[in-house]
Design a protein around this motif. Structure first.
Motif, PDB file in Angstrom:
ATOM      1  N   ILE A  18       0.852  -1.192   0.000  1.00 48.30           N
ATOM      2  CA  ILE A  18       0.000   0.000   0.000  1.00 48.30           C
ATOM      3  C   ILE A  18       0.888   1.243   0.000  1.00 48.30           C
ATOM      4  O   ILE A  18       1.745   1.398   0.876  1.00 48.30           O
ATOM      5  CB  ILE A  18      -0.917   0.011   1.250  1.00 48.30           C
ATOM      6  CG1 ILE A  18      -1.804  -1.235   1.264  1.00 48.30           C
ATOM      7  CG2 ILE A  18      -1.769   1.278   1.302  1.00 48.30           C
ATOM      8  CD1 ILE A  18      -2.251  -1.653   2.632  1.00 48.30           C
ATOM      9  N   SER A  24      -2.312   6.087  -1.380  1.00 48.68           N
ATOM     10  CA  SER A  24      -3.492   5.232  -1.220  1.00 48.68           C
ATOM     11  C   SER A  24      -4.078   5.408   0.178  1.00 48.68           C
ATOM     12  O   SER A  24      -5.297   5.581   0.350  1.00 48.68           O
ATOM     13  CB  SER A  24      -3.128   3.765  -1.446  1.00 48.68           C
ATOM     14  OG  SER A  24      -2.503   3.566  -2.690  1.00 48.68           O
ATOM     15  N   ARG A  36      -7.105  -1.130   3.908  1.00 45.16           N
ATOM     16  CA  ARG A  36      -6.801  -1.703   2.594  1.00 45.16           C
ATOM     17  C   ARG A  36      -8.064  -1.852   1.745  1.00 45.16           C
ATOM     18  O   ARG A  36      -8.077  -1.513   0.549  1.00 45.16           O
ATOM     19  CB  ARG A  36      -6.116  -3.074   2.797  1.00 45.16           C
ATOM     20  CG  ARG A  36      -6.088  -3.964   1.559  1.00 45.16           C
ATOM     21  CD  ARG A  36      -5.281  -3.348   0.427  1.00 45.16           C
ATOM     22  NE  ARG A  36      -5.302  -4.207  -0.751  1.00 45.16           N
ATOM     23  CZ  ARG A  36      -6.229  -4.165  -1.699  1.00 45.16           C
ATOM     24  NH1 ARG A  36      -7.234  -3.297  -1.611  1.00 45.16           N
ATOM     25  NH2 ARG A  36      -6.141  -4.969  -2.749  1.00 45.16           N
ATOM     26  N   ILE A  60      -9.693   1.338  -0.116  1.00 48.20           N
ATOM     27  CA  ILE A  60      -8.948   2.182  -1.059  1.00 48.20           C
ATOM     28  C   ILE A  60      -9.772   2.465  -2.311  1.00 48.20           C
ATOM     29  O   ILE A  60      -9.858   3.612  -2.774  1.00 48.20           O
ATOM     30  CB  ILE A  60      -7.605   1.532  -1.424  1.00 48.20           C
ATOM     31  CG1 ILE A  60      -6.698   1.458  -0.199  1.00 48.20           C
ATOM     32  CG2 ILE A  60      -6.906   2.335  -2.524  1.00 48.20           C
ATOM     33  CD1 ILE A  60      -5.400   0.691  -0.431  1.00 48.20           C
ATOM     34  N   SER A  61     -10.403   1.444  -2.866  1.00 51.95           N
ATOM     35  CA  SER A  61     -11.193   1.655  -4.090  1.00 51.95           C
ATOM     36  C   SER A  61     -12.357   2.606  -3.843  1.00 51.95           C
ATOM     37  O   SER A  61     -12.650   3.485  -4.669  1.00 51.95           O
ATOM     38  CB  SER A  61     -11.699   0.312  -4.623  1.00 51.95           C
ATOM     39  OG  SER A  61     -10.635  -0.489  -5.062  1.00 51.95           O
ATOM     40  N   GLN A  77     -11.029   6.138  -3.592  1.00 47.02           N
ATOM     41  CA  GLN A  77     -10.718   6.674  -4.916  1.00 47.02           C
ATOM     42  C   GLN A  77     -11.985   7.110  -5.641  1.00 47.02           C
ATOM     43  O   GLN A  77     -12.002   8.147  -6.323  1.00 47.02           O
ATOM     44  CB  GLN A  77     -10.003   5.611  -5.751  1.00 47.02           C
ATOM     45  CG  GLN A  77      -8.571   5.347  -5.354  1.00 47.02           C
ATOM     46  CD  GLN A  77      -7.932   4.361  -6.299  1.00 47.02           C
ATOM     47  OE1 GLN A  77      -7.119   4.729  -7.149  1.00 47.02           O
ATOM     48  NE2 GLN A  77      -8.293   3.104  -6.180  1.00 47.02           N
ATOM     49  N   VAL A  83      -1.585   6.273  -7.314  1.00 44.87           N
ATOM     50  CA  VAL A  83      -2.117   5.453  -6.227  1.00 44.87           C
ATOM     51  C   VAL A  83      -1.820   3.997  -6.584  1.00 44.87           C
ATOM     52  O   VAL A  83      -2.391   3.444  -7.518  1.00 44.87           O
ATOM     53  CB  VAL A  83      -3.635   5.678  -6.052  1.00 44.87           C
ATOM     54  CG1 VAL A  83      -4.209   4.701  -5.038  1.00 44.87           C
ATOM     55  CG2 VAL A  83      -3.908   7.114  -5.621  1.00 44.87           C
ATOM     56  N   PHE A 126      -1.313   0.039  -5.123  1.00 42.38           N
ATOM     57  CA  PHE A 126      -1.539  -0.918  -4.046  1.00 42.38           C
ATOM     58  C   PHE A 126      -1.833  -2.269  -4.678  1.00 42.38           C
ATOM     59  O   PHE A 126      -2.118  -2.348  -5.872  1.00 42.38           O
ATOM     60  CB  PHE A 126      -2.708  -0.485  -3.145  1.00 42.38           C
ATOM     61  CG  PHE A 126      -4.035  -0.367  -3.851  1.00 42.38           C
ATOM     62  CD1 PHE A 126      -4.980  -1.373  -3.760  1.00 42.38           C
ATOM     63  CD2 PHE A 126      -4.341   0.750  -4.612  1.00 42.38           C
ATOM     64  CE1 PHE A 126      -6.207  -1.272  -4.403  1.00 42.38           C
ATOM     65  CE2 PHE A 126      -5.561   0.868  -5.270  1.00 42.38           C
ATOM     66  CZ  PHE A 126      -6.502  -0.139  -5.160  1.00 42.38           C
TER      67      PHE A 126
END
Length: 475
Positions: free
Chosen positions: A254, A258, A330, A333-334, A337, A376, A378
């Motif tokens: 990561i 991120s 973790r 993150i998506s 974004q 970004v 990861f």
């Protein structure tokens, strides 16, 4: 199309054959909002027999079909095209857990069962279904198999492909192939299930699956570590696997950008460490035995890595709540974004040993072309899968940057190809990467894919416009 609509309503019931735009709209846009299509209708059958009948009815009049599950895909594979010629067949009503066989470590479920519900059913039988995705509460088994999703535990348990024992599939002509065999060994010819795993609904509609189960871990150790570099992360993974073997269940890389997006956009997210670092890894070790102290194994290896300067700081979860909080950083993150805005996304894979070189060279090349961009990065170090995304930090500059998606992608994908990697690791091809395949796949490989497509779906009715471009020249 009135006769077809009448037939579909008779087959599934009027309430489950949607034609009004206000009712169909949730099924016509992908999760990212990148693709929006139109459809003649959205049909929600209740079981495999209804799916087969719907496919037969559509095939009889030459109407294309777009299979759809939880609609959480990231490449537009479950979104109809804009031409409005297709019927969307949504599998979300197929929700039965058909059987759980702990003695055979197998579970058979309908395609519309969510991944979380499969996990829960396995857990209720004292077993583990290890596939874990951020979208597991809404993604469905059929879609997960159709995209060969990976997730965070591929390092230990493999991709979806390795977790499927058998499938039930409705073929493009409406026939039902029942391949729900819970066998580990069956050497009686072609293993047909593999044709449909990762095919994104272009060869048939998966309606049920028999999946592998495993023993439940009796201890889990989770740690969030700051590392000096991606090279240090790869070296740490090698060290941990040398001492712990397959007990290393997950190993996620990561980047600081991120994490920053998660801290900015996800309520309740907190930085696990007191100081910021450029790179982190999220490590998880599990074991079915309690005779080996996993925490001691991890801490001993970390002490060595800290002494070498490879690990700069870290924290080991002292409770399940703390482990969950670390994983949420973790897994969000998506979503972070998405809340930040549009970015250029790459789901790529390279050999694990090539991860540091890829990150160094891709970052330098992109910065030279587009100074000041935000990267970004990861992903799953254990299987070489990186999510590598770019945007402008200033929103007023981002639209112009996004317009250069094709040239940015060429920089990334050319390097991936040079390093022996793949332009799609776990999200599939869908609409997003269909035009890229001829540049990065050998011609003979593409020809074989076209032959398989033509053999099973000669009229091209099953999920048109996805994965492959056009028809074979010889057709």
């Amino acid at each position: 199309m009135t006769p077809l609509f009448d037939t579909l309503r008779t087959l599934v019931g009027s309430a489950h054959c949607l034609t009004d735009p206000s009712a169909t709209s949730p099924y016509l846009t992908d999760w990212r909002g990148r693709y929006t299509g139109t459809a003649l209708a959205v049909v929600l059958p209740a079981d495999t027999a209804q799916v087969a009948a719907v496919v037969q009815a559509c095939a009889a009049v030459g109407v294309p079909i777009v299979p759809q599950g939880g609609n959480t895909g990231l490449c537009g594979g479950a979104t109809p095209l804009a031409d409005g010629k297709a019927v969307v067949v949504n599998l979300s009503r197929l929700r039965k857990i058909r059987s759980v066989d702990p003695a055979n470590n197998a579970i058979t479920v309908d395609a519309g069962v969510t991944l979380a519900d499969v996990q829960a059913a396995a857990d209720g039988a004292g077993r583990l279904f290890p596939l874990s995705l951020a979208s597991e509460g809404s993604c469905e088994v059929g879609g997960v198999i159709s995209t060969n999703a990976g997730g965070v535990q591929v390092l230990r348990y493999g991709n979806t492909r390795e977790l499927v024992l058998g499938l039930e599939v409705v073929l493009p002509d409406g026939q039902i192939w029942n391949g729900l065999r819970a066998l580990r060994k069956d050497n009686t010819g072609y293993d047909l299930k593999h044709l449909f795993i990762g095919a994104e609904g272009t060869l048939g509609i998966i309606t049920a699956a028999t999946l592998k189960l495993f023993a439940k871990p009796r201890q889990t150790v989770t740690a969030w570590l700051a590392v000096a570099s991606p090279a240090a992360a790869v070296e740490l993974l090698s060290r941990l696997r040398s001492v712990a073997g397959d007990r290393v269940t997950a190993f996620e890389l990561i980047s600081r950008p991120s994490l920053d997006l998660v801290l900015q956009h996800i309520p309740g997210a907190r930085d696990p460490l007191s100081q910021a670092h450029p790179w982190y890894v999220l490590v998880e070790l599990t074991d079915t035995l309690i005779s080996v102290d996993l925490a001691a194994v991890l801490e001993a290896e970390l002490a060595t890595a800290i002494g070498d300067g490879a690990v700069l700081d870290g924290t080991v979860a002292a409770s399940q709540a703390q482990a969950t909080a670390l994983w949420s950083l973790r897994e969000n993150i998506s979503e972070a974004q998405k809340r930040e805005g549009v970015s250029i996304k790459h789901d790529i894979a390279v050999p694990v040993s090539a991860i540091p070189e890829f990150l160094d060279r891709a970052g330098a090349a992109l910065e030279a072309c587009y100074p000041g961009l935000r990267i970004v990065a990861f992903g799953h170090v254990g299987d070489g899968n990186l999510h590598y995304n770019q945007s402008r930090p200033r929103h007023d500059e981002n639209a112009a940057f996004i317009a250069r998606t094709e040239e940015v992608g060429r920089v990334v994908h050319d390097l991936v190809h040079e390093l022996g990697g793949s332009i799609s690791a776990e999200h599939g091809i869908g609409q997003l990467k269909r035009a890229l395949l001829p540049a990065y796949k050998p011609a003979v490989e593409l020809e074989l894919m076209h032959r398989i497509k033509y053999a099973l779906d000669p009229r091209g009715l099953m999920n048109p416009g996805k994965v492959l471009q056009g028809r074979r020249a010889a057709d």
